[in-house]
Design an enzyme around this catalytic site. Sequence first.
Site, PDB file in Angstrom:
ATOM      1  N   LYS A  13     -13.646  39.197 -10.186  1.00  0.00           N
ATOM      2  CA  LYS A  13     -14.725  39.225 -11.182  1.00  0.00           C
ATOM      3  C   LYS A  13     -15.801  40.258 -10.830  1.00  0.00           C
ATOM      4  O   LYS A  13     -16.348  40.896 -11.716  1.00  0.00           O
ATOM      5  CB  LYS A  13     -15.337  37.837 -11.405  1.00  0.00           C
ATOM      6  CG  LYS A  13     -15.997  37.237 -10.190  1.00  0.00           C
ATOM      7  CD  LYS A  13     -16.481  35.831 -10.489  1.00  0.00           C
ATOM      8  CE  LYS A  13     -16.723  35.024  -9.222  1.00  0.00           C
ATOM      9  NZ  LYS A  13     -17.373  35.684  -8.102  1.00  0.00           N
ATOM     10  N   ARG A  87     -22.743  28.649 -11.105  1.00  0.00           N
ATOM     11  CA  ARG A  87     -21.583  28.178 -10.343  1.00  0.00           C
ATOM     12  C   ARG A  87     -21.529  26.659 -10.315  1.00  0.00           C
ATOM     13  O   ARG A  87     -20.620  26.095  -9.705  1.00  0.00           O
ATOM     14  CB  ARG A  87     -21.694  28.680  -8.914  1.00  0.00           C
ATOM     15  CG  ARG A  87     -20.690  29.748  -8.536  1.00  0.00           C
ATOM     16  CD  ARG A  87     -21.006  30.159  -7.116  1.00  0.00           C
ATOM     17  NE  ARG A  87     -19.947  30.811  -6.443  1.00  0.00           N
ATOM     18  CZ  ARG A  87     -19.838  32.130  -6.312  1.00  0.00           C
ATOM     19  NH1 ARG A  87     -20.704  32.926  -6.882  1.00  0.00           N
ATOM     20  NH2 ARG A  87     -18.871  32.627  -5.598  1.00  0.00           N
ATOM     21  N   ARG A 126      -8.151  40.903   1.894  1.00  0.00           N
ATOM     22  CA  ARG A 126      -9.483  41.502   1.807  1.00  0.00           C
ATOM     23  C   ARG A 126     -10.252  41.272   3.107  1.00  0.00           C
ATOM     24  O   ARG A 126     -11.010  42.130   3.556  1.00  0.00           O
ATOM     25  CB  ARG A 126     -10.249  40.872   0.624  1.00  0.00           C
ATOM     26  CG  ARG A 126     -11.638  41.458   0.416  1.00  0.00           C
ATOM     27  CD  ARG A 126     -12.336  40.891  -0.809  1.00  0.00           C
ATOM     28  NE  ARG A 126     -13.117  39.713  -0.488  1.00  0.00           N
ATOM     29  CZ  ARG A 126     -13.803  38.993  -1.384  1.00  0.00           C
ATOM     30  NH1 ARG A 126     -13.788  39.345  -2.665  1.00  0.00           N
ATOM     31  NH2 ARG A 126     -14.492  37.955  -1.016  1.00  0.00           N
ATOM     32  N   ARG A 132     -16.867  40.622   5.886  1.00  0.00           N
ATOM     33  CA  ARG A 132     -17.699  39.506   5.442  1.00  0.00           C
ATOM     34  C   ARG A 132     -17.440  38.277   6.306  1.00  0.00           C
ATOM     35  O   ARG A 132     -16.302  37.912   6.530  1.00  0.00           O
ATOM     36  CB  ARG A 132     -17.408  39.204   3.975  1.00  0.00           C
ATOM     37  CG  ARG A 132     -18.375  39.908   3.045  1.00  0.00           C
ATOM     38  CD  ARG A 132     -18.013  39.699   1.615  1.00  0.00           C
ATOM     39  NE  ARG A 132     -17.920  38.305   1.232  1.00  0.00           N
ATOM     40  CZ  ARG A 132     -17.836  37.890  -0.023  1.00  0.00           C
ATOM     41  NH1 ARG A 132     -17.864  38.765  -0.997  1.00  0.00           N
ATOM     42  NH2 ARG A 132     -17.740  36.614  -0.303  1.00  0.00           N
ATOM     43  N   ARG A 143     -13.897  27.663   0.219  1.00  0.00           N
ATOM     44  CA  ARG A 143     -14.512  28.236  -0.990  1.00  0.00           C
ATOM     45  C   ARG A 143     -13.694  27.908  -2.235  1.00  0.00           C
ATOM     46  O   ARG A 143     -14.245  27.709  -3.319  1.00  0.00           O
ATOM     47  CB  ARG A 143     -14.711  29.747  -0.826  1.00  0.00           C
ATOM     48  CG  ARG A 143     -15.989  30.037  -0.043  1.00  0.00           C
ATOM     49  CD  ARG A 143     -16.007  31.395   0.609  1.00  0.00           C
ATOM     50  NE  ARG A 143     -15.802  32.483  -0.288  1.00  0.00           N
ATOM     51  CZ  ARG A 143     -15.215  33.629   0.063  1.00  0.00           C
ATOM     52  NH1 ARG A 143     -14.785  33.805   1.288  1.00  0.00           N
ATOM     53  NH2 ARG A 143     -15.074  34.586  -0.812  1.00  0.00           N
TER      54      ARG A 143
HETATM   55  P1  ADP Z   1     -16.857  35.126  -4.100  1.00  0.00           P
HETATM   56  O1  ADP Z   1     -16.744  35.489  -5.525  1.00  0.00           O
HETATM   57  O2  ADP Z   1     -15.746  35.725  -3.279  1.00  0.00           O
HETATM   58  O3  ADP Z   1     -17.032  33.667  -3.864  1.00  0.00           O
HETATM   59  P2  ADP Z   1     -19.658  35.927  -3.963  1.00  0.00           P
HETATM   60  O4  ADP Z   1     -20.149  37.194  -3.365  1.00  0.00           O
HETATM   61  O5  ADP Z   1     -19.777  35.758  -5.431  1.00  0.00           O
HETATM   62  O6  ADP Z   1     -18.139  35.821  -3.489  1.00  0.00           O
HETATM   63  O7  ADP Z   1     -20.381  34.669  -3.248  1.00  0.00           O
HETATM   64  C1  ADP Z   1     -20.421  34.524  -1.843  1.00  0.00           C
HETATM   65  C2  ADP Z   1     -21.195  33.244  -1.467  1.00  0.00           C
HETATM   66  O8  ADP Z   1     -22.558  33.324  -1.937  1.00  0.00           O
HETATM   67  C3  ADP Z   1     -20.673  31.931  -2.072  1.00  0.00           C
HETATM   68  O9  ADP Z   1     -19.595  31.392  -1.345  1.00  0.00           O
HETATM   69  C4  ADP Z   1     -21.942  31.054  -2.006  1.00  0.00           C
HETATM   70  O10 ADP Z   1     -22.166  30.557  -0.708  1.00  0.00           O
HETATM   71  C5  ADP Z   1     -23.063  32.046  -2.310  1.00  0.00           C
HETATM   72  N1  ADP Z   1     -23.388  32.051  -3.759  1.00  0.00           N
HETATM   73  C6  ADP Z   1     -23.217  33.088  -4.627  1.00  0.00           C
HETATM   74  N2  ADP Z   1     -23.591  32.745  -5.874  1.00  0.00           N
HETATM   75  C7  ADP Z   1     -23.997  31.449  -5.804  1.00  0.00           C
HETATM   76  C8  ADP Z   1     -24.471  30.509  -6.752  1.00  0.00           C
HETATM   77  N3  ADP Z   1     -24.603  30.812  -8.050  1.00  0.00           N
HETATM   78  N4  ADP Z   1     -24.787  29.270  -6.318  1.00  0.00           N
HETATM   79  C9  ADP Z   1     -24.677  28.937  -5.026  1.00  0.00           C
HETATM   80  N5  ADP Z   1     -24.224  29.755  -4.083  1.00  0.00           N
HETATM   81  C10 ADP Z   1     -23.892  31.010  -4.448  1.00  0.00           C
END
Ligand code: ADP
Length: 183
Positions: A13, A87, A126, A132, A143
Amino acid sequence: MNFLIMGPPGAGKGTQAKILAEKYNFMHLSTGDMLRHEIDNKSEIGLKAKNYMNQGFLVPDDVLLSIMENTLTSLKGIGIILDGFPRTIPQAEGLEEIFQKLDLQIDYVINVHVDKDILINRLTNRAKNSGRSDDTKEIIINRQKVYSELTEPLIQFYKDQLLTINGDGTVEEVTQRILEKIQ
Ligand code: ADP
């Protein structure tokens, strides 16, 4: 115009959001990137978020809602693509309130769907290059679990606006599928 793009970790995404943002001249807002930026700056939010993120848990809703309210208020009027937010159901409800206050609306909700085993493979690959700290096998699985429990219910929440896209294929193929649905 305002877009929201969702999908499980590894669905691609973020990649698609970047492409759409460039094509339509939108502001790409990735909450994952925003949080990582806070961590790098050792800000109060960053310190709070770090442990949750490193273990693959979600950062608490109130933290995200306050970041988003501030950001969206300052961007009022600019087309956005929200990547990684909301989320959870409380985040989606909070977002509705913020949008109402700012007199904005969500035009498209794009749901990038990819089967679970493909996702785990993609993420472990990845992990080899990403650097990361949340890209280890155990945390990747956590996750995915967090996604199924807390984020997947949003598919029902947005059912009237949802455009589900098959995310299995090349980046270009997936972009093409999205463009076909929104044009
Ligand atoms: P991915 O899509 O691989 O999960 P992201 O970069 O979108 O990676 O998110 C990495 C981490 O950041 C998540 O696992 C969470 O801990 C935190 N995070 C991101 N967006 C949110 C959100 N909307 N609410 C809560 N935690 C978030």
